[in-house]
Design a protein around this motif. Structure first.
Motif, mmCIF file in Angstrom:
data_model
loop_
_atom_site.group_PDB
_atom_site.id
_atom_site.type_symbol
_atom_site.label_atom_id
_atom_site.label_comp_id
_atom_site.label_asym_id
_atom_site.label_seq_id
_atom_site.Cartn_x
_atom_site.Cartn_y
_atom_site.Cartn_z
ATOM 1 N N ARG A 152 0.853 -1.200 0.000
ATOM 2 C CA ARG A 152 0.000 0.000 0.000
ATOM 3 C C ARG A 152 0.879 1.236 0.000
ATOM 4 O O ARG A 152 1.947 1.246 0.618
ATOM 5 C CB ARG A 152 -0.907 -0.006 1.240
ATOM 6 C CG ARG A 152 -2.001 1.072 1.255
ATOM 7 C CD ARG A 152 -2.838 0.921 2.517
ATOM 8 N NE ARG A 152 -4.060 1.711 2.500
ATOM 9 C CZ ARG A 152 -4.171 2.949 2.988
ATOM 10 N NH1 ARG A 152 -3.101 3.543 3.520
ATOM 11 N NH2 ARG A 152 -5.329 3.576 2.956
ATOM 12 N N PRO A 153 0.471 2.333 -0.672
ATOM 13 C CA PRO A 153 1.338 3.510 -0.750
ATOM 14 C C PRO A 153 1.537 4.201 0.589
ATOM 15 O O PRO A 153 0.640 4.269 1.424
ATOM 16 C CB PRO A 153 0.599 4.424 -1.739
ATOM 17 C CG PRO A 153 -0.811 3.954 -1.740
ATOM 18 C CD PRO A 153 -0.764 2.493 -1.455
ATOM 19 N N VAL A 154 2.755 4.712 0.757
ATOM 20 C CA VAL A 154 3.141 5.551 1.894
ATOM 21 C C VAL A 154 3.558 6.895 1.310
ATOM 22 O O VAL A 154 4.403 6.951 0.412
ATOM 23 C CB VAL A 154 4.305 4.917 2.683
ATOM 24 C CG1 VAL A 154 4.780 5.837 3.789
ATOM 25 C CG2 VAL A 154 3.889 3.559 3.253
ATOM 26 N N ILE A 155 2.958 7.981 1.782
ATOM 27 C CA ILE A 155 3.234 9.312 1.237
ATOM 28 C C ILE A 155 3.959 10.139 2.283
ATOM 29 O O ILE A 155 3.464 10.351 3.383
ATOM 30 C CB ILE A 155 1.936 10.022 0.810
ATOM 31 C CG1 ILE A 155 1.216 9.218 -0.275
ATOM 32 C CG2 ILE A 155 2.245 11.423 0.289
ATOM 33 C CD1 ILE A 155 -0.070 9.850 -0.766
ATOM 34 N N ARG A 156 5.180 10.552 1.951
ATOM 35 C CA ARG A 156 5.983 11.413 2.816
ATOM 36 C C ARG A 156 6.152 10.816 4.212
ATOM 37 O O ARG A 156 6.160 11.538 5.209
ATOM 38 C CB ARG A 156 5.380 12.808 2.890
ATOM 39 C CG ARG A 156 5.419 13.551 1.574
ATOM 40 C CD ARG A 156 4.752 14.910 1.644
ATOM 41 N NE ARG A 156 5.039 15.695 0.439
ATOM 42 C CZ ARG A 156 4.567 16.907 0.210
ATOM 43 N NH1 ARG A 156 3.777 17.480 1.094
ATOM 44 N NH2 ARG A 156 4.873 17.557 -0.886
ATOM 45 N N GLY A 157 6.251 9.487 4.280
ATOM 46 C CA GLY A 157 6.438 8.807 5.552
ATOM 47 C C GLY A 157 5.163 8.506 6.295
ATOM 48 O O GLY A 157 5.200 7.854 7.336
ATOM 49 N N PHE A 158 4.016 8.928 5.765
ATOM 50 C CA PHE A 158 2.728 8.690 6.422
ATOM 51 C C PHE A 158 2.090 7.424 5.863
ATOM 52 O O PHE A 158 2.017 7.228 4.656
ATOM 53 C CB PHE A 158 1.785 9.871 6.222
ATOM 54 C CG PHE A 158 2.191 11.109 6.974
ATOM 55 C CD1 PHE A 158 2.052 11.174 8.361
ATOM 56 C CD2 PHE A 158 2.701 12.202 6.307
ATOM 57 C CE1 PHE A 158 2.421 12.317 9.050
ATOM 58 C CE2 PHE A 158 3.077 13.347 6.992
ATOM 59 C CZ PHE A 158 2.939 13.396 8.368
ATOM 60 N N ASP A 159 1.575 6.599 6.758
ATOM 61 C CA ASP A 159 0.973 5.325 6.386
ATOM 62 C C ASP A 159 -0.394 5.234 7.046
ATOM 63 O O ASP A 159 -0.861 6.153 7.718
ATOM 64 C CB ASP A 159 1.897 4.184 6.851
ATOM 65 C CG ASP A 159 1.503 2.836 6.270
ATOM 66 O OD1 ASP A 159 0.607 2.789 5.409
ATOM 67 O OD2 ASP A 159 2.094 1.823 6.700
ATOM 68 N N GLY A 160 -1.048 4.087 6.852
ATOM 69 C CA GLY A 160 -2.331 3.838 7.506
ATOM 70 C C GLY A 160 -3.399 4.789 7.040
ATOM 71 O O GLY A 160 -3.436 5.206 5.875
ATOM 72 N N ASP A 161 -4.301 5.154 7.965
ATOM 73 C CA ASP A 161 -5.409 6.010 7.541
ATOM 74 C C ASP A 161 -5.030 7.484 7.489
ATOM 75 O O ASP A 161 -5.890 8.331 7.268
ATOM 76 C CB ASP A 161 -6.638 5.780 8.434
ATOM 77 C CG ASP A 161 -6.449 6.280 9.856
ATOM 78 O OD1 ASP A 161 -5.297 6.567 10.246
ATOM 79 O OD2 ASP A 161 -7.455 6.369 10.583
ATOM 80 N N ARG A 162 -3.743 7.808 7.646
ATOM 81 C CA ARG A 162 -3.289 9.163 7.348
ATOM 82 C C ARG A 162 -3.177 9.384 5.840
ATOM 83 O O ARG A 162 -3.017 10.508 5.380
ATOM 84 C CB ARG A 162 -1.937 9.436 8.015
ATOM 85 C CG ARG A 162 -1.975 9.367 9.544
ATOM 86 C CD ARG A 162 -0.623 9.760 10.121
ATOM 87 N NE ARG A 162 -0.580 9.567 11.561
ATOM 88 C CZ ARG A 162 -0.104 8.481 12.155
ATOM 89 N NH1 ARG A 162 0.362 7.488 11.415
ATOM 90 N NH2 ARG A 162 -0.085 8.368 13.465
#
Length: 755
Positions: A181-191
């Protein structure tokens, strides 16, 4: 014969008015023409749109005369016809996604049939990314990107995370191929919100690393990625960004007649094969679609050999109806997915394995209406999702029998709806109002139920305005108010209701931004946004072995709400030979919820204990992209991205699972029907790690891409990954306590026939 190629009149980006007018005219040109009367002589103006060099037709290209608000679309053979055109001289605009726009003067009638040649874009020009703005304009206040159907074909992979990995600021969490699943700028999960046609999907991919996104990539026609807080339309918790997946299951735009596609995708690294069959039939007012996808792949192959328990198999379907009458359009789609995949958790014991068996049914409707009032456009979206999956532990005993134990069962039903009202431009103001509703019910069972059951509801409203300060400078302001209610309920393993606490929150989030466009070539933007995220039921109450994720999860019921203050700044230049974009970002987050290893081992499961804890954190970094046209057939692209995340109070420890610094570059040669070129990705060592988190070494990956248009709607794409069979570990790999490397050399081939 009139034959002309793109000239200096064309531009790589264009104003929103010049976008919206052609789209509006194409939707309603039939109605306009019925009411159009002229005292002058009128005849049809016909022609063909083809690609420069190859002469291949460009289906779907738009031909538009702005002065008359008259337009037409090219059919599958590239032909178009502008009916009832007055005799005289007119300025024609010819556009198609992936090609440089063409503006040309014509004389009508002409003795020769017109042939317009479009030149393929080397660097993707600015696009209208509807995910970033509720008024659908190309003006950006934060970095955003889109991937077309052709680009998705070139990046073909079994999961969304693998497709987007390598985009600026986007990495992927890895736990086998299926749940990437993509991680954007170090943010994962429901962020990071993953949407389907603008609505939350209702799956559980944002709650744990072993949960997959519930849509097969072959069903995606377009993907939009918005980096940075994008919380106004979709939810206050979208601190990292939004990924919006668009599929054609619900017909939104269509031409009369039928259109079908066959596609296949094969991969050498896991002996995977996938196939797609889709079709659409439309009349002037009505359209129907249908599709079927099957995918089957074995275990991943690494430089050390096979990584067990990473096989996957899915069967998915979709279909929909569309109807339009005058200013009203409505559509309905039903999609489903049956997805079974293994997880590399028990790879040390060949007699033990874990498998997730997922089912998802999704019903979605979108209706729009254009009005000649203060509110000029209304859009109503409705969505229902019925999702479930079982996490099954499988034991193979010496006698050859197989025993299965259902460790955890998840079931979630979600109902949501959104209403968007866009008002006409009034003075310098142009904006929209929005209302949204979401209701979800989560039930857990099995021998190791991870959390209690829960039911959540939120009601939200937002207002968004863009204010034209000067011809070059505009401002956006937005405010979202959200009421959120979470009710915690008992189940088989969580029986003591006295330890649970229901939560009700009134949430305010907002954003202010500026955009400056000195010319069509240069744009810079800046925004400051406040986002607000409430802890999930998993973060609050998890207390059980989560074998599928390889951890014993321990929640914290005392977690407070996250409050993020984020800033984005970017500058973008798009010239004839050179283009570049640089983005800077920073987020200061109070009560940031981190999921970190404690260094302890849970007995008797033998799993490492991971705990949810709260800390005040800062994340900042940058993304750089550049493109260079070296010649008419050769171009180059390069980029880099970086994220730094740490606590700004207490021990100032680093945060877990922060991606390392990356540099990437590619070279592309394109001539007529074919393109090919190498690429390289250089990833640095990540030694800024949280306590008890393992560092990872740097590595270099070399690959290549190629494609060929065979004609008659047939395209072939090929991709070679990890050419040198490099042994490496991705820092975001959640096979955390093992030395298992990432996939080795891999050849992907994608063949598509549209007819």
């Amino acid at each position: 014969m009139i034959r002309t190629a793109a000239s200096g009149i064309q531009t790589a980006s264009f104003t929103s008015e010049r976008i919206m007018k052609p789209l509006y005219a194409l939707l309603f040109c039939t109605l306009l023409n019925l009411n159009e009367f002229s005292a002058h002589a009128q005849t049809a103006f016909s022609g063909t749109v083809v690609e420069t060099g190859s002469g291949e037709p460009v289906p779907g290209a738009t031909v538009f005369i702005e002065a008359l608000q008259k337009g037409a679309s090219a059919d599958d053979s590239g032909r178009f016809s502008l009916e009832n055109l007055d005799h005289g001289k007119w300025t024609l605009e010819v556009r198609s996604l992936g090609f440089e726009p063409l503006i040309v003067e014509i004389s009508h009638p002409s003795e020769e049939e017109a042939v317009f040649e479009l030149r393929a874009s080397v660097v993707q020009s600015d696009d209208v990314i509807v995910t970033a703005s509720p008024i659908g304009r190309s003006v950006q206040y934060q970095p955003a990107q889109s991937l077309s159907a052709e680009q998705l074909q070139q990046r073909a992979a079994p999961s969304l995370g693998e497709i987007l990995d390598g985009n600026p600021g986007v990495t992927t969490r890895s736990f086998g191929s299926a749940p990437a699943r993509p991680v954007i700028r170090g943010f994962d999960g429901d962020r990071v919100l993953v949407l389907q046609n603008g609505e939350r999907m209702g799956d559980l991919s944002g709650t744990a690393v072993d949960h997959a996104v519930g849509l097969d990539p072959l069903a995606m026609d377009r993907v939009e990625v918005v980096r940075g807080p994008a919380s106004l339309m979709y939810g206050s918790g979208a601190i990292g960004g939004v990924v919006n997946l668009f599929s054609a299951d619900m017909p939104r735009e269509w031409d009369p007649g039928s259109r079908s596609a066959l596609a296949s995708h094969v991969s050498s690294m896991n002996s995977m094969g996938a196939g797609l069959v889709s079709t659409r039939y439309g009349t002037d007012r009505f359209a129907v679609t249908g599709r079927m996808i099957y995918r089957n792949g074995g275990d991943l192959t690494t430089p050390d050999g096979t990584l067990p328990d990473t096989a996957l198999r899915n069967l998915s379907f979709g279909g929909g109806l569309g109807y339009r009458l005058g200013p009203v359009e409505t559509g309905l789609s039903i999609t489903g997915m049956n997805f079974d995949y293994g997880l590399p958790e028990m790879i040390d014991d060949l007699n033990e394995s874990i498998e997730i068996r997922m089912n998802r049914l999704n019903i979605q409707s979108i209706s729009t209406m254009d009005m000649d009032r203060f509110f000029e456009h209304a859009e109503l979206r409705m969505h229902y999702s019925d999702y479930s999956h079982d996490e099954v532990e499988i034991s193979r005993v010496p006698q050859g029998t197989v025993e299965e134990f259902v460790a955890i069962t998840f079931a979630q039903q979600t109902l949501s709806s959104s209403l968007l009202l866009r008002h006409r431009k009034t003075g310098p103001f142009e904006g929209a109002l929005g209302l949204s509703f979401n209701r979800s019910a989560l039930q857990l069972g099995g021998g190791d139920a991870l959390t209690p059951n829960a039911a959540g509801t939120f009601l939200a409203g937002f207002i968004y305005e863009e204010i034209g300060l000067t011809d070059a400078l505009s401002m956006k302001t937005g405010l979202r108010m959200e009421w959120k209610d979470t009710r915690v309920k008992t189940n088989e393993l969580f029986r003591d209701a006295s330890i649970f606490e229901d939560r009700t929150d009134l949430i305010f989030s907002g954003a202010v931004g500026l955009n400056y466009s000195r010319s069509d070539r240069f744009t810079t933007g800046f925004q400051v946004a406040r986002a607000y995220r409430t802890p999930t039921i998993e973060e609050l109450y998890s207390f059980a072995p989560h074998a599928a994720a390889g951890s014993f999860d321990r929640g914290n019921p005392n977690l407070q709400n996250e409050i993020s203050l984020g800033a984005d700044a970017f500058a973008d230049y798009s010239g004839e030979r050179i283009s570049w974009q640089i983005s800077l970002f920073a987020n200061r987050i109070s009560n940031y919820v981190d999921f970190f290893p404690t260094g302890e081992t849970h007995q008797p499961s033998g799993l490492p204990i991971f705990e949810y804890g709260s800390k005040d954190a800062i994340l900042y970094g940058f993304e750089i992209m550049a493109g260079l046209r070296l010649s008419r057939t050769l171009s180059a692209e390069a980029g880099a991205d970086y994220v730094r995340g740490y606590e700004y109070t207490g021990n100032r420890n680093d945060l877990t699972f922060i991606p390392p610094f990356r540099v990437y570059a590619s070279l592309r040669a394109e001539q007529g029907k074919w393109h090919a070129g190498p690429r390289v990705r250089i990833v640095s060592r990540q030694d800024r790690v949280a306590p008890n988190e393992r560092p990872t070494d740097g590595y270099v990956l070399i690959g290549a891409d190629a494609g060929y248009r065979l004609g008659h709607g047939v395209t072939l794409s090929m991709r070679l990954d990890n050419l040198l069979n490099e042994r490496y570990r991705d820092h975001l790999s959640r096979v955390e306590n093992r030395n298992a490397p990432m996939p080795g050399r891999n050849v992907n081939v994608m063949l598509r026939w549209e007819f």
